[in-house]
Motif scaffolding. Structure first.
Motif, PDB file in Angstrom:
ATOM      1  N   MET A   1       9.610   6.231  15.412  1.00  0.00           N
ATOM      2  CA  MET A   1       8.634   5.302  15.852  1.00  0.00           C
ATOM      3  C   MET A   1       7.331   4.743  15.209  1.00  0.00           C
ATOM      4  O   MET A   1       6.891   4.487  15.714  1.00  0.00           O
ATOM      5  CB  MET A   1       7.074   6.742  16.463  1.00  0.00           C
ATOM      6  N   SER A   2       7.232   5.315  13.928  1.00  0.00           N
ATOM      7  CA  SER A   2       6.359   4.478  12.839  1.00  0.00           C
ATOM      8  C   SER A   2       6.721   3.566  11.695  1.00  0.00           C
ATOM      9  O   SER A   2       6.946   3.790  10.912  1.00  0.00           O
ATOM     10  CB  SER A   2       5.615   5.273  12.083  1.00  0.00           C
ATOM     11  N   ARG A   3       8.316   3.316  12.608  1.00  0.00           N
ATOM     12  CA  ARG A   3      10.234   3.429  11.436  1.00  0.00           C
ATOM     13  C   ARG A   3       9.316   1.707  11.051  1.00  0.00           C
ATOM     14  O   ARG A   3       9.469   1.255  10.354  1.00  0.00           O
ATOM     15  CB  ARG A   3      10.654   2.846  11.918  1.00  0.00           C
ATOM     16  N   TYR A   4       8.376   1.017  12.078  1.00  0.00           N
ATOM     17  CA  TYR A   4       7.717  -0.116  11.168  1.00  0.00           C
ATOM     18  C   TYR A   4       7.598  -0.807  10.352  1.00  0.00           C
ATOM     19  O   TYR A   4       6.898  -1.097   9.580  1.00  0.00           O
ATOM     20  CB  TYR A   4       6.844  -1.312  13.187  1.00  0.00           C
ATOM     21  N   ILE A   5       6.609   0.324  10.030  1.00  0.00           N
ATOM     22  CA  ILE A   5       5.883   0.145   9.357  1.00  0.00           C
ATOM     23  C   ILE A   5       6.425   0.647   8.151  1.00  0.00           C
ATOM     24  O   ILE A   5       6.407  -0.441   7.052  1.00  0.00           O
ATOM     25  CB  ILE A   5       4.533   2.255   9.040  1.00  0.00           C
ATOM     26  N   ILE A   6       7.348   1.154   7.645  1.00  0.00           N
ATOM     27  CA  ILE A   6       8.673   1.198   7.235  1.00  0.00           C
ATOM     28  C   ILE A   6       8.972  -0.404   6.394  1.00  0.00           C
ATOM     29  O   ILE A   6       9.342  -1.054   5.059  1.00  0.00           O
ATOM     30  CB  ILE A   6       9.522   2.108   6.809  1.00  0.00           C
ATOM     31  N   GLU A   7       9.387  -0.753   7.834  1.00  0.00           N
ATOM     32  CA  GLU A   7      10.081  -2.599   7.720  1.00  0.00           C
ATOM     33  C   GLU A   7       8.727  -3.261   6.974  1.00  0.00           C
ATOM     34  O   GLU A   7       8.626  -3.984   6.082  1.00  0.00           O
ATOM     35  CB  GLU A   7      10.267  -2.929   8.267  1.00  0.00           C
ATOM     36  N   GLU A   8       7.460  -2.979   7.710  1.00  0.00           N
ATOM     37  CA  GLU A   8       6.579  -3.772   7.291  1.00  0.00           C
ATOM     38  C   GLU A   8       6.050  -3.799   5.730  1.00  0.00           C
ATOM     39  O   GLU A   8       6.553  -4.630   5.273  1.00  0.00           O
ATOM     40  CB  GLU A   8       5.114  -3.594   7.330  1.00  0.00           C
ATOM     41  N   VAL A   9       6.562  -2.655   5.153  1.00  0.00           N
ATOM     42  CA  VAL A   9       5.494  -2.526   3.905  1.00  0.00           C
ATOM     43  C   VAL A   9       6.700  -2.844   3.013  1.00  0.00           C
ATOM     44  O   VAL A   9       6.863  -3.946   1.833  1.00  0.00           O
ATOM     45  CB  VAL A   9       5.737  -0.875   3.866  1.00  0.00           C
ATOM     46  N   MET A  10       8.408  -2.472   3.467  1.00  0.00           N
ATOM     47  CA  MET A  10       8.966  -3.271   2.445  1.00  0.00           C
ATOM     48  C   MET A  10       9.538  -4.400   2.577  1.00  0.00           C
ATOM     49  O   MET A  10      10.290  -5.383   1.642  1.00  0.00           O
ATOM     50  CB  MET A  10      10.574  -2.597   2.929  1.00  0.00           C
ATOM     51  N   GLU A  11       8.732  -5.405   3.165  1.00  0.00           N
ATOM     52  CA  GLU A  11       8.578  -7.007   3.459  1.00  0.00           C
ATOM     53  C   GLU A  11       7.652  -7.383   2.669  1.00  0.00           C
ATOM     54  O   GLU A  11       7.158  -8.495   2.676  1.00  0.00           O
ATOM     55  CB  GLU A  11       8.908  -7.547   5.125  1.00  0.00           C
ATOM     56  N   GLY A  12       7.023  -6.564   2.273  1.00  0.00           N
ATOM     57  CA  GLY A  12       5.163  -6.794   2.316  1.00  0.00           C
ATOM     58  C   GLY A  12       5.372  -7.036   0.602  1.00  0.00           C
ATOM     59  O   GLY A  12       6.234  -7.533  -0.462  1.00  0.00           O
ATOM     60  N   HIS A  13       4.811  -7.436  -0.038  1.00  0.00           N
ATOM     61  CA  HIS A  13       4.393  -8.104  -1.864  1.00  0.00           C
ATOM     62  C   HIS A  13       3.299  -6.352  -2.345  1.00  0.00           C
ATOM     63  O   HIS A  13       2.941  -5.788  -1.799  1.00  0.00           O
ATOM     64  CB  HIS A  13       3.193  -9.085  -1.263  1.00  0.00           C
ATOM     65  N   SER A  14       4.010  -7.887  -3.776  1.00  0.00           N
ATOM     66  CA  SER A  14       3.720  -5.543  -4.850  1.00  0.00           C
ATOM     67  C   SER A  14       3.459  -6.404  -5.884  1.00  0.00           C
ATOM     68  O   SER A  14       3.978  -7.392  -6.474  1.00  0.00           O
ATOM     69  CB  SER A  14       5.353  -5.158  -4.612  1.00  0.00           C
ATOM     70  N   VAL A  15       2.493  -6.126  -6.133  1.00  0.00           N
ATOM     71  CA  VAL A  15       1.837  -6.299  -7.759  1.00  0.00           C
ATOM     72  C   VAL A  15       3.033  -5.858  -8.766  1.00  0.00           C
ATOM     73  O   VAL A  15       3.035  -6.765  -9.486  1.00  0.00           O
ATOM     74  CB  VAL A  15       0.535  -5.417  -7.957  1.00  0.00           C
ATOM     75  N   PHE A  16       4.017  -4.138  -8.238  1.00  0.00           N
ATOM     76  CA  PHE A  16       5.033  -4.495  -9.545  1.00  0.00           C
ATOM     77  C   PHE A  16       6.833  -4.798  -9.240  1.00  0.00           C
ATOM     78  O   PHE A  16       7.385  -5.842  -8.534  1.00  0.00           O
ATOM     79  CB  PHE A  16       5.670  -2.447  -8.520  1.00  0.00           C
ATOM     80  N   LYS A  17       7.153  -5.150 -10.350  1.00  0.00           N
ATOM     81  CA  LYS A  17       8.250  -6.344 -10.811  1.00  0.00           C
ATOM     82  C   LYS A  17       8.864  -4.705 -11.531  1.00  0.00           C
ATOM     83  O   LYS A  17      10.321  -5.058 -10.839  1.00  0.00           O
ATOM     84  CB  LYS A  17       7.919  -6.605 -12.090  1.00  0.00           C
ATOM     85  N   ASP A  18       8.476  -3.825 -11.613  1.00  0.00           N
ATOM     86  CA  ASP A  18       9.594  -2.796 -12.327  1.00  0.00           C
ATOM     87  C   ASP A  18       8.770  -1.838 -12.460  1.00  0.00           C
ATOM     88  O   ASP A  18       8.237  -1.672 -13.590  1.00  0.00           O
ATOM     89  CB  ASP A  18      10.156  -3.067 -13.250  1.00  0.00           C
ATOM     90  N   ARG A  19       8.794  -1.101 -11.551  1.00  0.00           N
ATOM     91  CA  ARG A  19       8.287   0.275 -10.976  1.00  0.00           C
ATOM     92  C   ARG A  19       8.910   1.114 -12.475  1.00  0.00           C
ATOM     93  O   ARG A  19       8.072   2.558 -12.809  1.00  0.00           O
ATOM     94  CB  ARG A  19       7.587   0.691  -9.729  1.00  0.00           C
ATOM     95  N   ALA A  20       9.633   1.330 -12.669  1.00  0.00           N
ATOM     96  CA  ALA A  20      10.403   2.321 -13.482  1.00  0.00           C
ATOM     97  C   ALA A  20      10.052   2.856 -14.894  1.00  0.00           C
ATOM     98  O   ALA A  20      10.207   3.583 -15.766  1.00  0.00           O
ATOM     99  CB  ALA A  20      12.320   2.716 -13.008  1.00  0.00           C
ATOM    100  N   LYS A  21       9.393   1.429 -15.656  1.00  0.00           N
ATOM    101  CA  LYS A  21       8.738   1.043 -16.537  1.00  0.00           C
ATOM    102  C   LYS A  21       7.652   1.831 -17.002  1.00  0.00           C
ATOM    103  O   LYS A  21       7.347   2.430 -17.492  1.00  0.00           O
ATOM    104  CB  LYS A  21       8.656   0.015 -16.741  1.00  0.00           C
ATOM    105  N   LEU A  22       7.085   2.760 -15.512  1.00  0.00           N
ATOM    106  CA  LEU A  22       5.827   3.233 -15.464  1.00  0.00           C
ATOM    107  C   LEU A  22       5.968   5.134 -15.171  1.00  0.00           C
ATOM    108  O   LEU A  22       5.513   5.968 -15.348  1.00  0.00           O
ATOM    109  CB  LEU A  22       5.063   3.396 -14.516  1.00  0.00           C
ATOM    110  N   SER A  23       7.179   5.180 -15.584  1.00  0.00           N
ATOM    111  CA  SER A  23       7.703   7.117 -15.287  1.00  0.00           C
ATOM    112  C   SER A  23       8.341   7.461 -16.662  1.00  0.00           C
ATOM    113  O   SER A  23       7.611   6.465 -17.834  1.00  0.00           O
ATOM    114  CB  SER A  23       9.487   6.265 -15.305  1.00  0.00           C
ATOM    115  N   ILE A  24       7.879   8.722 -16.725  1.00  0.00           N
ATOM    116  CA  ILE A  24       7.864   9.677 -17.792  1.00  0.00           C
ATOM    117  C   ILE A  24       9.299   9.389 -18.925  1.00  0.00           C
ATOM    118  O   ILE A  24       9.494   9.791 -19.666  1.00  0.00           O
ATOM    119  CB  ILE A  24       6.926  11.159 -17.775  1.00  0.00           C
ATOM    120  N   ASP A  25       9.969   9.214 -18.157  1.00  0.00           N
ATOM    121  CA  ASP A  25      11.409   8.899 -18.886  1.00  0.00           C
ATOM    122  C   ASP A  25      11.378   8.193 -19.472  1.00  0.00           C
ATOM    123  O   ASP A  25      12.556   7.735 -20.062  1.00  0.00           O
ATOM    124  CB  ASP A  25      12.742  10.103 -17.354  1.00  0.00           C
ATOM    125  N   TYR A  26      10.858   6.385 -18.904  1.00  0.00           N
ATOM    126  CA  TYR A  26      11.325   6.119 -19.870  1.00  0.00           C
ATOM    127  C   TYR A  26      10.872   5.163 -20.497  1.00  0.00           C
ATOM    128  O   TYR A  26       9.495   6.399 -21.362  1.00  0.00           O
ATOM    129  CB  TYR A  26      10.200   4.832 -19.227  1.00  0.00           C
TER     130      TYR A  26
END
Ligand SMILES: Nc1ncnc2c1ncn2[C@@H]1O[C@H](COP(=O)(O)OP(=O)(O)OP(=O)(O)O)[C@@H](O)[C@H]1O
Ligand SMILES: [Mg+2]
Length: 402
Positions: A1-26
């Motif tokens: 039903m709300s799946r369009y949101i996922i598609e919209e978000v996935m296609e949208g711009h993000s400020v993150f280049k590599d978010r894993a670099k912010l993870s505690i394990d990095y």
């Protein structure tokens, strides 16, 4: 039903280049402001790096939450293994989180199974016997091991000092056999104070000979750490410099790098949600409000009318300018407008200063003296843990109710 949101978000711009670099394990390749401690650690382990079988060393790392204990020991361990490989010495490093493993027995089991990839004898063994099995494996394979025991206080709390005692005694028992096991014990302050106090003197003595103490980071140091992470995790230009300073200020005296990096990540997510190409101070405030509600809304009720008007002015000014900080001059202008709106006679300059002090004391605003430069020396005013817009809304609500 709300799946369009996922598609919209996935296609949208993000400020993150590599978010894993912010993870505690990095584990970053360089650790700003921990170079001195890294160097000290290396000097202590120098004999083992030269000749792993020469001696068995023990070093303690202790410090406050988020002061870099874990990351320092893991970075060191990775580099040590790489160095040993180059030198063709049989020196390994293993990191174990004692709280997660839960017992001394499990710690040894983890080392044997996960690090050395050997069969663990199974149940029916005591922890001390397991430790002997570990030493036998090291002898058979002619290996030496630096074992980092993180959050060691959790095991001492449960099992007392026996495990540590066993570690310190095993080398003595080995008599003519080569030393093979060195320890880095990691303790979080202040949790460990009472525990270490309860250990018997000889155990404590062997444990505490070489101590590296990590202080909490200063605001400036946090900024440097954040700058490095921003470079690794975000697209160029997508994090406003002011946002970084504001995050460092919000973390402030806690000196906790983990909290700072958490705020940075959260602020990034808010920027993406806002469809903003840049992470702005308001996103950091939102992030802080979501992690730790910085402003007790009941405190707003207790303020007198002019304190409320002044706070309203600060919130509006920051919302309007989108900046991390504003100045007293800029706020006064907005304060006069707010007074007009509520048909109140504005208070004088001296009185406003007093109000600012009160608000800062109550933790409702951040007040600091600016460094030399941009605007000369002046008082900068910011908001700790609440978005300007939310604060404006709250004050208006409280004022209406009054
Ligand atoms: N000097 C540093 N440079 C870069 N990143 C750092 C530095 N110090 C800490 N960090 C980062 O901050 C976070 C917290 O650090 P770490 O986990 O090492 O803290 P800690 O002292 O072990 O805290 P705790 O007591 O909660 O276990 C991690 O993401 C770590 O990578
Ligand atoms: Mg840690």
């Amino acid at each position: 039903m709300s799946r369009y949101i996922i598609e919209e978000v996935m296609e949208g711009h993000s400020v993150f280049k590599d978010r894993a670099k912010l993870s505690i394990d990095y584990i970053p390749s360089k650790l700003p402001h921990r170079e001195e401690e890294y160097r000290l650690l290396t000097h202590w382990f120098r004999p083992v790096l030269e000749n792993p079988r020469s001696q068995s060393l023990r070093v303690v790392i202790r410090g406050k939450i988020g002061s870099g204990k874990t990351v320092l020991s893991r970075r060191f361990g990775m580099d040590v293994e790489a160095y040993a490989q180059e030198q063709k010495t049989k020196l390994l490093y293993t990191y174990v989180n004692c709280r997660l493993e839960g017992s001394f027995f499990n710690v040894i089991k983890f080392v044997i199974r996960d690090k050395l990839k050997k069969m663990f004898p199974g149940r029916g063994y005591s922890a001390e016997e397991a430790l002997h099995v570990l030493m036998d494996i090291l002898d058979d394979e002619d290996l030496c091991l630096i074992l980092a025991l993180d959050e060691l206080e959790s095991i001492i709390r449960r099992e007392g000092s026996d495990p540590i005692y066993a570690f310190t005694r095993i080398q003595e028992e080995r008599d003519k056999l080569a030393p093979r096991l060195s320890l880095i014990s990691i303790f979080r302050e202040p949790d460990c104070e009472d525990l270490l106090g309860s250990l018997d003197k000889s155990t404590l003595g062997t444990l505490q000979k070489n101590i590296i103490r990590l202080d909490g980071y200063s605001t400036k140091q946090l900024e440097d750490i954040l700058f490095d992470r921003v470079e690794e995790a975000f697209y160029p230009g997508s994090v406003d410099h002011e946002t970084i300073s504001l995050i460092a200020d919000i973390v402030g005296a806690r000196g906790d790098a983990r909290y700072a990096i958490e705020l940075l990540e959260r602020a990034g997510v808010y920027a993406d949600t806002d469809l903003s190409k840049q992470v702005l101070p308001e996103h950091a405030r939102k992030a802080a409000a979501a992690v730790y509600p910085g402003v007790e809304l009941e405190t707003l009720d207790r303020l007198d009318t002019h304190q409320k008007l002044l706070l309203l002015a600060i919130a509006r000014r920051l919302k309007y300018s989108k900046a991390a900080y504003t100045t007293t001059g800029e706020v006064e202008e907005f304060y006069r407008l707010a007074c007009e709106e509520h048909s109140k006679e504005p208070r004088g300059h001296t009185q406003l200063w007093k109000y600012l002090n009160d608000l800062s004391y109550d933790g409702l605003i951040l007040a600091k003296i600016s460094g030399e430069g941009v605007r000369g020396k002046t008082t900068l005013i910011g908001l700790p843990g609440i978005p300007a817009e939310a604060l404006e809304h709250e004050i208006q609500r409280v004022m209406k109710a009054a």
